[in-house]
Design an enzyme around this catalytic site. Structure first.
Site, mmCIF file in Angstrom:
data_model
loop_
_atom_site.group_PDB
_atom_site.id
_atom_site.type_symbol
_atom_site.label_atom_id
_atom_site.label_comp_id
_atom_site.label_asym_id
_atom_site.label_seq_id
_atom_site.Cartn_x
_atom_site.Cartn_y
_atom_site.Cartn_z
ATOM 1 N N ASP A 66 0.027 -1.025 2.579
ATOM 2 C CA ASP A 66 1.249 -0.550 3.233
ATOM 3 C C ASP A 66 2.441 -1.475 3.013
ATOM 4 O O ASP A 66 3.522 -1.222 3.552
ATOM 5 C CB ASP A 66 1.014 -0.392 4.738
ATOM 6 C CG ASP A 66 0.384 0.953 5.090
ATOM 7 O OD1 ASP A 66 0.485 1.878 4.269
ATOM 8 O OD2 ASP A 66 -0.218 1.068 6.171
ATOM 9 N N GLU A 78 5.664 0.133 1.089
ATOM 10 C CA GLU A 78 6.412 1.169 1.825
ATOM 11 C C GLU A 78 6.994 0.645 3.129
ATOM 12 O O GLU A 78 8.133 0.962 3.474
ATOM 13 C CB GLU A 78 5.506 2.364 2.123
ATOM 14 C CG GLU A 78 6.256 3.469 2.842
ATOM 15 C CD GLU A 78 5.375 4.643 3.216
ATOM 16 O OE1 GLU A 78 5.925 5.643 3.696
ATOM 17 O OE2 GLU A 78 4.156 4.548 3.033
ATOM 18 N N ASP A 79 6.224 -0.141 3.871
ATOM 19 C CA ASP A 79 6.620 -0.489 5.239
ATOM 20 C C ASP A 79 7.276 -1.859 5.369
ATOM 21 O O ASP A 79 7.679 -2.248 6.461
ATOM 22 C CB ASP A 79 5.397 -0.433 6.164
ATOM 23 C CG ASP A 79 4.864 0.987 6.309
ATOM 24 O OD1 ASP A 79 5.639 1.922 6.064
ATOM 25 O OD2 ASP A 79 3.677 1.151 6.654
#
Length: 748
Positions: free
Chosen positions: A73, A76-77
């Site tokens: 992740d 994206e995060d």
């Protein structure tokens, strides 16, 4: 939360040669990047990638997979980039993390295509490296375990997606344990009450059956020892969703199910499987028709086992699954249990190598399916169809059929001869005109059964019918049918679509250029310019969506070209139309909703003292089979038998009258009917249609115009015609106009 030392220790148990420094670096990096983020339950966000990594470790995947799970992740995060991941952890891990990164919001005009396009890209990413799927499933599994912290509407959407795509996909890759976990978690969210009831009944049944379970296990082990077969016998019960699905499919109650508890017999060698079957059938009676050999004919997800049902102690039916230890591992973990995944060979591009591990990937039925599905996506499937076609391929109920040369063809249950033909080769499917099943001629839409031998009869002049798409059961067959009919469809609608776009662009003071459309094909979700133009011609793609794609900032409302247009209302007016070479006036007659022609209606079957009128929504003409509906105080209304309005009277048979036409051949009279014309919107089209109707000596009684989308106009035209032949002739002539897309009769 798992500590760094525990993570290292768990990997070391099955992979003593791992890079401890790399693993610790990934742990520290992911924890630092997610340091300011929280989960919906208030826990540190880093707990999620850590739990995903724990599931990956349980699958005993390689070190790169564990590192990618920790980092999945970050791109994206957080502010992490793929370039940064490549630099710190290497390009192999960077590619895995990039493949796992959730797709950003797609820049597509139609929202309907987004979900299908997401699935397309997911499958393509999986095909390039199967580890993407394994980590993705681990990610989804942990998200489902914490789903109860989400808002209700989000929980429902995620659970439905899990049930429809991720759980079947796990099953299709042979990962039964993860599939069942995902199904039960989704079932618990979507049908909480049913889940609770079944879970409670299962617990009671298992508690009640403990003595029976122990006795079966002991007797089976003892009987096999006498036959010199070492075995492990363990009981298993169906999961709540599996029970629910069987109850729903068979229409039975929980108490009527007889195979909730089954037994797995695990032995060392393949020959021991068949010897165990012999022992079981010798000691206990076998239930007829309940034996399946998935060792000689494995399922398409590589599942291998013998299945049989016996009448055991206390006269209870007992389901047995007999397999080796290796088969058991593959049955639980599927493609993740394959030896090659411990040696670091995953990429689809490696299948051309000569290594023994690469040979193993070539033998994987799941991998073959995945590549065949992805090839179908590349062969021109539209995103709107991706869900439908891929889901057809995800379910594993199968039938096994044979070619005349003995080649085994595995198909989903419910597959037809057409599916069989396309499974053998696309060209055979395209040229299929007939078949023989077990030596007998049969329809090509026949459903196949296990063991059928199929001979396909071909013709080089044959093209598949688009109607086949509604009867086939495999995505491959549907894709083949669509490809074969695609060119014909393009040729049919390309000209009309071009005219619509030219007229639409002219309306906004622009000239249509195909090059403009080519630059935005991705936004309108079509592969070629001709595909998109043909889609406009058949109404699949709206011209306004093309304008929005090419001119994103265009806000001007289209100017109506005909001031007489209304939306749905009927109107009365006199219009003057200019027709080349002459001037003609068309009178639109004043018409009430309860349309009734002057004079006596020529029908038999109604009392002559009754008021008789025609169906106001579509009329009726000689040549129609007609019925009358008697309404007290209002008289009889005449409908053609195919009128949609008759559905409202299905429960009042006493009001129906059987009517017949009573036409005087010497006294022709016109009767009411209605047609719908869809045409390119532009000056003069109404005049052209009216001229055709006038040439056919018909009157226009009512007219309603509306624009279903930019560039097209829909006209509901009330006509007065002599009979069905007259009406059909008018429809044929109007349909022949170059600007007309299609014409249909309205039955009301």
């Amino acid at each position: 939360m798992m500590q760094q030392s525990e993570l290292v220790e768990r990997v070391a148990r099955y992979n003593p040669n791992f890079n401890e420094t790399l693993l610790k670096k990934a742990y520290a990096y992911a924890m630092h990047q997610h340091r300011h983020q929280k989960r919906a339950n208030g826990a540190p966000y880093f707990s999620h990638p850590l739990e995903v990594a724990a599931i990956v470790i349980d699958l005993q995947l390689d070190q790169d997979s564990v590192v990618a799970a920790l980092l999945h992740d970050t791109i994206e995060d957080t502010e992490t980039t793929k370039k940064e991941i490549d630099c710190i952890f290497g390009t192999n891990i960077g590619l895995l993390v990039h493949g796992l990164t959730k797709l950003r919001r797609l820049d597509l005009v139609s929202k309907k295509t987004r979900q299908g396009e997401n699935l397309r890209r997911l499958l393509i990413a999986i095909a390039s490296d199967v580890r993407v799927l394994l980590i993705k499933l681990a990610d989804r599994l942990h998200n489902m375990r914490t789903l109860h912290y989400m808002l209700p509407e989000k929980r429902k959407r995620i659970a439905e997606e899990t049930m429809e795509i991720y759980a079947p996909l796990a099953g299709r890759m042979g990962m039964q344990e993860i599939r069942e976990d995902l199904e039960d978690l989704a079932f618990q969210t979507l049908h909480a009450e049913a889940y609770s009831t079944i879970h409670h009944k299962l617990s009671l049944l298992i508690q009640k059956s403990k003595k029976f379970i122990i006795e079966i296990e002991e007797k089976m082990v003892k009987s096999l020892l006498i036959a010199n077969i070492q075995s492990v016998v363990k009981s298993r019960s169906k999961r709540p969703y599996s029970v629910f699905r069987k109850m729903e499919r068979n229409g039975v109650s929980f108490e009527q199910l007889s195979d909730i508890i089954g037994f797995r017999v695990i032995v060392d060698e393949v020959q021991h499987c068949y010897q165990t079957l012999c022992v079981a059938h010798t000691k206990w009676p076998a239930v007829p028709g309940r034996f399946k050999d998935y060792i000689s004919t494995p399922k398409q997800n590589d599942y291998r086992s013998l299945h049989t049902t016996i009448i055991g102690p206390y006269h209870q039916r007992v389901e047995l699954q007999i397999r080796t230890h290796e088969m058991d591992k593959i049955a639980e973990y599927g493609i993740a249990a394959h030896a090659l995944y411990k040696d670091g060979i995953y990429s689809a591009t490696d299948t051309d190598n000569d290594s023994s591990d690469t040979h193993l990937i070539g033998q994987s039925r799941s991998y073959h399916w995945l590549h065949r599905t992805v090839k179908t996506l590349f062969d021109g499937e539209h995103p709107d169809d991706i869900f439908e076609h891929t889901r057809l391929e995800l379910f594993l109920d199968q039938v096994f059929c044979f070619t005349p040369k003995g080649k085994l063809i595995a198909l989903p249950r419910g597959a037809t001869v057409i599916d069989f033909a396309y499974a053998v080769h696309t060209d055979i499917g395209n040229s299929c005109v007939g078949c023989k099943v077990n030596g007998q001629h049969a329809p090509i839409v026949s459903r196949l059964q296990n063991g059928d031998e199929v001979i396909i009869i071909r013709s080089r002049n044959q093209l598949p019918s688009s109607a086949w798409e509604n009867v086939v059961a495999t995505g491959k067959a549907r894709a083949g049918i669509r490809r074969a009919t695609k060119e014909a469809r393009i040729q049919q609608y390309l000209g009309l679509g071009t005219k619509i776009l030219i007229a639409t662009f002219k309306r906004i003071n622009h000239e249509f250029e195909p090059d403009q459309l080519e630059a935005v094909l991705e936004k309108v979700a079509y592969k070629t310019v001709n595909d998109a133009i043909a889609a406009v011609g058949c109404g699949e793609l709206q011209p306004k969506d093309v304008i929005k794609a090419i001119f994103p900032d265009y806000q001007k409302e289209r100017v109506p070209i005909n001031k007489i247009r209304t939306n749905e209302s009927w109107f009365n007016l006199n219009l003057m139309f200019k027709i080349p070479g002459r001037r003609r006036s068309f009178k639109f007659l004043e018409t009430a909703h309860n349309h009734q022609l002057t004079g006596k209606i020529p029908i038999r079957g109604a009392n002559e003292n009754m008021t008789v009128k025609f169906n106001p929504e579509g009329g009726a003409v000689p040549g129609d089979r007609i019925v009358g509906i008697l309404t007290p105080g209002e008289g009889v209304t005449v409908y053609p038998i195919q009128a949609n309005a008759l559905k409202a009277f299905e429960q009042t048979a006493h009001e129906w009258l059987d009517l017949r036409w009573d036409i005087d051949p010497d006294n022709h009279e016109k009767f009411p009917s209605k047609i719908r014309v869809v045409a390119i919107d532009g000056p003069g089209i109404l005049a052209d249609i009216s001229e055709v109707i006038a040439k056919e000596e018909s009157n226009i009684s009512t007219l309603c115009l509306k624009s279903p989308n930019w560039g097209l106009t829909s006209m509901d035209i009330g006509l007065e015609v002599w009979d069905m032949k007259h009406l059909n002739r008018i429809i044929r002539e109007v349909r022949g106009l170059s600007a007309v897309s299609h014409v249909t009769r309205l039955n009301g």
